[in-house]
Design an enzyme around this catalytic site. Structure first.
Site, PDB file in Angstrom:
ATOM      1  N   ASN A 185     -10.071  -0.216   0.217  1.00 23.22           N
ATOM      2  CA  ASN A 185      -8.608  -0.176   0.177  1.00 23.22           C
ATOM      3  C   ASN A 185      -8.134  -0.799  -1.147  1.00 23.22           C
ATOM      4  O   ASN A 185      -8.245  -2.011  -1.332  1.00 23.22           O
ATOM      5  CB  ASN A 185      -8.066  -0.951   1.385  1.00 23.22           C
ATOM      6  CG  ASN A 185      -6.556  -0.892   1.482  1.00 23.22           C
ATOM      7  OD1 ASN A 185      -5.873  -0.534   0.525  1.00 23.22           O
ATOM      8  ND2 ASN A 185      -6.037  -1.272   2.631  1.00 23.22           N
ATOM      9  N   CYS A 237       0.812  -1.226   0.000  1.00 18.72           N
ATOM     10  CA  CYS A 237       0.000   0.000   0.000  1.00 18.72           C
ATOM     11  C   CYS A 237       0.844   1.274   0.000  1.00 18.72           C
ATOM     12  O   CYS A 237       0.320   2.354  -0.249  1.00 18.72           O
ATOM     13  CB  CYS A 237      -0.954   0.007   1.185  1.00 18.72           C
ATOM     14  SG  CYS A 237      -2.002  -1.441   1.240  1.00 18.72           S
ATOM     15  N   HIS A 249      -3.163   7.221   2.284  1.00 17.77           N
ATOM     16  CA  HIS A 249      -3.624   5.910   1.810  1.00 17.77           C
ATOM     17  C   HIS A 249      -5.046   5.688   2.333  1.00 17.77           C
ATOM     18  O   HIS A 249      -5.339   5.941   3.510  1.00 17.77           O
ATOM     19  CB  HIS A 249      -2.674   4.836   2.325  1.00 17.77           C
ATOM     20  CG  HIS A 249      -3.164   3.453   2.115  1.00 17.77           C
ATOM     21  ND1 HIS A 249      -3.685   3.023   0.917  1.00 17.77           N
ATOM     22  CD2 HIS A 249      -3.219   2.382   2.957  1.00 17.77           C
ATOM     23  CE1 HIS A 249      -4.040   1.755   1.026  1.00 17.77           C
ATOM     24  NE2 HIS A 249      -3.777   1.343   2.249  1.00 17.77           N
TER      25      HIS A 249
HETATM   26  O1  UT7 Z   1      -3.268  -0.944   3.983  1.00 18.05           O
HETATM   27  C1  UT7 Z   1      -3.269  -1.376   5.309  1.00 18.05           C
HETATM   28  C2  UT7 Z   1      -4.333  -2.407   5.323  1.00 18.05           C
HETATM   29  N1  UT7 Z   1      -5.004  -2.686   6.500  1.00 18.05           N
HETATM   30  C3  UT7 Z   1      -5.661  -1.834   7.306  1.00 18.05           C
HETATM   31  O2  UT7 Z   1      -5.626  -0.645   7.241  1.00 18.05           O
HETATM   32  C4  UT7 Z   1      -6.480  -2.469   8.358  1.00 18.05           C
HETATM   33  C5  UT7 Z   1      -6.227  -1.918   9.730  1.00 18.05           C
HETATM   34  N2  UT7 Z   1      -7.166  -2.510  10.670  1.00 18.05           N
HETATM   35  C6  UT7 Z   1      -8.469  -2.202  10.671  1.00 18.05           C
HETATM   36  O3  UT7 Z   1      -8.916  -1.409   9.869  1.00 18.05           O
HETATM   37  C7  UT7 Z   1      -9.356  -2.846  11.710  1.00 18.05           C
HETATM   38  O4  UT7 Z   1      -8.556  -3.563  12.613  1.00 18.05           O
HETATM   39  C8  UT7 Z   1     -10.413  -3.760  11.069  1.00 18.05           C
HETATM   40  C9  UT7 Z   1     -11.434  -2.933  10.321  1.00 18.05           C
HETATM   41  C10 UT7 Z   1      -9.780  -4.763  10.146  1.00 18.05           C
HETATM   42  C11 UT7 Z   1     -11.152  -4.536  12.154  1.00 18.05           C
HETATM   43  O5  UT7 Z   1     -11.739  -3.622  13.076  1.00 18.05           O
HETATM   44  P1  UT7 Z   1     -11.568  -3.887  14.634  1.00 18.05           P
HETATM   45  O6  UT7 Z   1     -12.287  -2.792  15.306  1.00 18.05           O
HETATM   46  O7  UT7 Z   1     -10.085  -4.026  14.898  1.00 18.05           O
HETATM   47  O8  UT7 Z   1     -12.336  -5.235  14.821  1.00 18.05           O
HETATM   48  P2  UT7 Z   1     -11.841  -6.641  15.387  1.00 18.05           P
HETATM   49  O9  UT7 Z   1     -10.930  -7.306  14.427  1.00 18.05           O
HETATM   50  O10 UT7 Z   1     -11.355  -6.454  16.787  1.00 18.05           O
HETATM   51  O11 UT7 Z   1     -13.183  -7.442  15.442  1.00 18.05           O
HETATM   52  C12 UT7 Z   1     -14.257  -7.024  16.278  1.00 18.05           C
HETATM   53  C13 UT7 Z   1     -15.456  -7.886  16.020  1.00 18.05           C
HETATM   54  C14 UT7 Z   1     -15.152  -9.385  16.108  1.00 18.05           C
HETATM   55  O12 UT7 Z   1     -16.255 -10.019  16.729  1.00 18.05           O
HETATM   56  P3  UT7 Z   1     -16.201 -10.433  18.273  1.00 18.05           P
HETATM   57  O13 UT7 Z   1     -15.044 -11.384  18.379  1.00 18.05           O
HETATM   58  O14 UT7 Z   1     -15.966  -9.164  19.050  1.00 18.05           O
HETATM   59  O15 UT7 Z   1     -17.546 -11.055  18.512  1.00 18.05           O
HETATM   60  C15 UT7 Z   1     -15.093  -9.813  14.672  1.00 18.05           C
HETATM   61  O16 UT7 Z   1     -15.432 -11.175  14.499  1.00 18.05           O
HETATM   62  O17 UT7 Z   1     -15.967  -7.670  14.714  1.00 18.05           O
HETATM   63  C16 UT7 Z   1     -16.141  -8.925  14.037  1.00 18.05           C
HETATM   64  N3  UT7 Z   1     -15.942  -8.746  12.619  1.00 18.05           N
HETATM   65  C17 UT7 Z   1     -16.950  -8.483  11.763  1.00 18.05           C
HETATM   66  N4  UT7 Z   1     -18.253  -8.342  11.947  1.00 18.05           N
HETATM   67  C18 UT7 Z   1     -19.011  -8.057  10.859  1.00 18.05           C
HETATM   68  C19 UT7 Z   1     -14.777  -8.789  11.936  1.00 18.05           C
HETATM   69  N5  UT7 Z   1     -15.010  -8.557  10.633  1.00 18.05           N
HETATM   70  C20 UT7 Z   1     -16.346  -8.359  10.495  1.00 18.05           C
HETATM   71  C21 UT7 Z   1     -17.186  -8.066   9.409  1.00 18.05           C
HETATM   72  N6  UT7 Z   1     -18.494  -7.937   9.634  1.00 18.05           N
HETATM   73  N7  UT7 Z   1     -16.693  -7.912   8.163  1.00 18.05           N
END
Ligand code: UT7
Length: 319
Positions: free
Chosen positions: A276, A113, A246
């Site tokens: 992204n 990225c 980005h």
């Molecule tokens: O170019 C660089 C590329 N990457 C990035 O910029 C990504 C950086 N990271 C992020 O943007 C965030 O960490 C994410 C958007 C990927 C995830 O957000 P988060 O607030 O860190 O969520 P999490 O991974 O802690 O997950 C929280 C909850 C989980 O459920 P439980 O365990 O709390 O019940 C996940 O299973 O959200 C759930 N979850 C979803 N729910 C609905 C994860 N993905 C999804 C989804 N839809 N797509």
């Protein structure tokens, strides 16, 4: 002598695919979660026979038109991509052939990225050295090819697209400062840990990410590298006209703007439209802001990216 952006272009394939469209396609997610956690409302997904060089071709045609530049004037083509058409030749060479350019130096940059800011940084060095006069600098990706559609934590985040600039030697100010870094010790938090050997995929061919680790890393280095670039140019970070980061997650973008003392009215955001798109996201956002008139000639623009590797970098320029 400066390297100055003479024209910008971008391309998104097909129709937008909304969050609800993904639900309809069987992804276990919902619009509220995706919008609240990422700001993404839609992405574009290329058809299976459409490659990164195809998307790059359309973006480059638009950039050449906006720069009023003929393709045979181009003497350098750099494509930032992590989803190349082939293992080799480079996507830059395939793009060159599709454009009908002969003889320009052409190569790919693999910095995920951060690829576009890395490529712009490299092209700036070539142009300021006097060895090259007009470059096409491109970010082009078909990230949909490396997504595991059963992994809802990653598949909803990414999309396909391309953006390009024509960068030319000029006595008018252009790129004022660049900064680029990498720390490979963090390779495990965002990777596609697979390869091809003996005609078979070895390892895992899908994108894997520790989202929270990436989030924390991104917020820290994006603020640091922006400040570093501004210091090199002798400009206070709050004095820039536009931040074009980005486009990965609205929360990362907002937090970077805050750390730099910039209100969201000075930050270009397009992540809601295309998700992204890795190396394509910065030139896609730049092109949108140039075409809708927000970015004007003479303004100070800070471009910055972070991605797998880990890599990060920034380019401060007068547009
Ligand atoms: O170019 C660089 C590329 N990457 C990035 O910029 C990504 C950086 N990271 C992020 O943007 C965030 O960490 C994410 C958007 C990927 C995830 O957000 P988060 O607030 O860190 O969520 P999490 O991974 O802690 O997950 C929280 C909850 C989980 O459920 P439980 O365990 O709390 O019940 C996940 O299973 O959200 C759930 N979850 C979803 N729910 C609905 C994860 N993905 C999804 C989804 N839809 N797509």
């Amino acid at each position: 002598m400066y390297a100055r952006i003479a024209g910008v272009g971008s391309f998104l394939p097909g129709q937008p695919v909304s969050n609800n469209d993904l639900v309809q396609r069987g992804v276990d997610t919902d619009d509220d979660w995706i919008v609240a956690r990422t700001g993404i409302k839609a992405r574009h997904l290329a058809e299976p026979d459409c490659t990164s060089s195809d998307l790059a071709l359309e973006a480059c045609r638009r950039a050449l038109e906006s720069a009023k530049t003929e393709v045979d004037e181009i003497d350098l083509i750099i494509v930032a991509t992590s989803t190349p058409d082939f293992i080799f030749p480079s996507t830059a060479c395939l793009l060159q052939s599709k454009l009908g350019n002969h003889g320009a130096m052409a190569f790919d940059v693999q910095a995920v990225c951060s690829g576009f800011v890395y490529a712009l940084n490299i092209a700036d060095k070539f142009i300021r050295s006097g060895s090259h006069k007009k470059a096409l600098v491109v970010g082009a990706e078909v990230f949909s090819r490396i997504l595991d559609w059963d992994d809802r934590a990653t598949c909803v985040l990414f999309g396909d697209g391309a953006g390009a600039v024509v960068l030319e030697a000029s006595e008018k100010p252009g790129i004022l400062a660049t900064a680029a870094h990498a720390d490979g010790s963090h390779h495990g938090i965002l990777s596609v840990p697979g390869s091809i050997c003996g005609g078979k995929v070895v390892g895992d061919p899908f994108l894997r990410m520790d989202g929270q680790a990436v989030f924390k890393f991104a917020v820290r280095v994006l603020a640091d590298v922006a400040k570093e670039c501004c210091e090199v140019a002798g400009i206070a970070s709050h004095a820039i006209d536009w931040l074009i980061p980005h486009q990965a997650n609205i929360r990362i973008i907002e937090s970077t703007g805050k750390k730099l003392g910039l209100g969201m009215d000075k930050v270009i955001v397009t992540v809601d439209h295309h998700g992204n798109t890795s190396a394509a996201s910065i030139p896609l956002a730049l092109d949108a802001a140039v075409r809708d008139g927000r970015v004007q000639r003479g303004q100070k623009i800070l471009l910055e990216g972070v991605g797998g590797g880990f890599t990060w970098g920034a380019v401060l320029l007068e547009f």
